[in-house]
Design a protein around this motif. Sequence first.
Motif, PDB file in Angstrom:
ATOM      1  N   UNK A 178       0.882  -1.173   0.000  1.00 25.37           N
ATOM      2  CA  UNK A 178       0.000   0.000   0.000  1.00 25.37           C
ATOM      3  C   UNK A 178       0.917   1.219   0.000  1.00 25.37           C
ATOM      4  N   UNK A 179       0.804   2.060  -1.012  1.00 22.72           N
ATOM      5  CA  UNK A 179       1.669   3.231  -1.140  1.00 22.72           C
ATOM      6  C   UNK A 179       0.819   4.486  -0.948  1.00 22.72           C
ATOM      7  N   UNK A 180       1.175   5.288   0.066  1.00 26.60           N
ATOM      8  CA  UNK A 180       0.424   6.490   0.388  1.00 26.60           C
ATOM      9  C   UNK A 180       1.240   7.711  -0.011  1.00 26.60           C
ATOM     10  N   UNK A 181       0.671   8.526  -0.894  1.00 26.24           N
ATOM     11  CA  UNK A 181       1.314   9.760  -1.333  1.00 26.24           C
ATOM     12  C   UNK A 181       0.452  10.952  -0.919  1.00 26.24           C
ATOM     13  N   UNK A 182       1.030  12.132  -1.005  1.00 28.08           N
ATOM     14  CA  UNK A 182       0.305  13.336  -0.611  1.00 28.08           C
ATOM     15  C   UNK A 182       0.298  14.374  -1.699  1.00 28.08           C
ATOM     16  N   UNK A 183      -0.784  15.148  -1.753  1.00 27.22           N
ATOM     17  CA  UNK A 183      -0.883  16.181  -2.772  1.00 27.22           C
ATOM     18  C   UNK A 183      -1.418  17.490  -2.236  1.00 27.22           C
ATOM     19  N   UNK A 184      -1.270  18.540  -3.000  1.00 28.94           N
ATOM     20  CA  UNK A 184      -1.758  19.905  -2.766  1.00 28.94           C
ATOM     21  C   UNK A 184      -0.868  20.642  -1.764  1.00 28.94           C
ATOM     22  N   UNK A 185      -0.757  20.124  -0.545  1.00 29.31           N
ATOM     23  CA  UNK A 185       0.113  20.759   0.443  1.00 29.31           C
ATOM     24  C   UNK A 185       0.552  19.738   1.471  1.00 29.31           C
TER      25      UNK A 185
END
Length: 525
Positions: A6-13
Amino acid sequence: MPEKYIVVTGGVLSGIGKGIFSASLSRVLKEVGVDINVLKIDPYLNVDAGTMNPNQHGEVFVTDDGYEADLDLGHYERFLGVSMTRKNNITAGQVYSTIIQREREGKYLGSTVQVVPHVTSEIKERITTMPGKVLSIEIGGTVGDIEGEVFLEAVRELAFEKNRNDFLFVHVTYVPYLRVTNEFKTKPTQQSVQLLRKIGIQPDIIVVRSELPIDSQSLYKIALFSGVPREMVINLPDIGNVYQIPEMLYEAGVHKLVAKKLGIEINEGPLNWVYPKSFKPYRIALIGKYLGTDDAYKSIIESIFLSGVQKPVVVDAQELEELDDDGVAQKLSTFDALIIPGGFGRRGIEGKIKAIKYARENKKPILGICLGMQLMAIEFARNVMGLKGANSTEFDESTPYPVVNMMEEQKKIMNLGGTMRLGAQKMRVLKGTKLYNIYNQEEVFERHRHRYEVDTERFSEMFKRPGEEGYKFVISGESEFLEAIEIEGHPFFIGVQYHPEYKSKVGQPHQIFLELIRAIEEVNS
């Protein structure tokens, strides 16, 4: 070796709660019978978090094996109820230093060392050798950051080389709410997903963080523009208690979506997740100096929260320096207890000492942690023993009474990173003390992070063993160093050289915080 990822990435800020989400999802999966492990990837070039300023980056979390980690490992420990190790964290600094060392040793056999394949191969090697059948990987930072691109490329390659069906990509984004127009703006999330897709990663689940619950039309728009089924778009609005999130994910059936996508079996049944839902209104002052973010004292704050008491108030130690005894008393009298946390540098030290003096003289419950214990010894030396100018050599190298001094083994060390007394160390708890009543055992392991120690040999007149007479510090914990002190006849005046906050878990906060709360209750009864 992991079979599913399970790969968790982040976006926007940044700072939107990837770590809390990852920890919450991992806990839910653990509860339904999944053999899951976690990995935090930090793209910064530091080898570890040990030399980072807490005002900028939050607290440094220390594991049992002496690793100085990003605070997200603290989230994982508290939520999962297990101890992390240095293997649960990868930094760009670790990866590049390993590759450069190998190149200097000639282990690449004359090849031109490049980001692809050498850096990505090192990252993949570290990922694939983690224990556990399912590995949850949180990639720090935000999609679009230059420093994070190599890690995204590595997991993209890994999904291609193995089997895409064994990978679940979760993208955590933020949708702002414009009060002027009374609408949620999904465009930043759309663009963030587009960035991720350009890298070659198509998210399977999108977790939408927001200040308020998002309307279904906006969530449908996110699903449409992201190419993700509507049921795979999950809204997590702000809540006051982050420990509620596992329940929210479970009730939303996220574990079933994950299991279906990855083809793993899960157990049916209620979620066994017990966390504090109501909080006693006791006011606890955290006398600190790192005021840039609450994350600077994250584990202490969470330890109080998990003990069923409202969030402590951070009081500026530097502000106390400007006050006389009456001013300090007026400032602190409204609090039920004080905590003096660890830290480095001389700024705010005299303010902390004034707070300790107030608590000692007015029988206000107080807990000193690491530096806090050292300052308790300094305050006692000055104001009880009459040793004017007593100090730590960290703050005054020419002090006539160096009550606190650098540990002998530390004096020969030149590098700062990873060189302190770190990790779980065995100590003896002395019978006949409050500390023994807290532990109810003679040997315990606690986590440390310090270079300086209280000099009990040179200043032995300040200390006594349990049962001895006189107004002195009772030694309640020891190893080859002084580990804990307390004062008799005080509701709660305990200083510890170690960091009990690192071992608090959901449903099992460290017992020393529970005892502090009990002392508050007794004083207020």
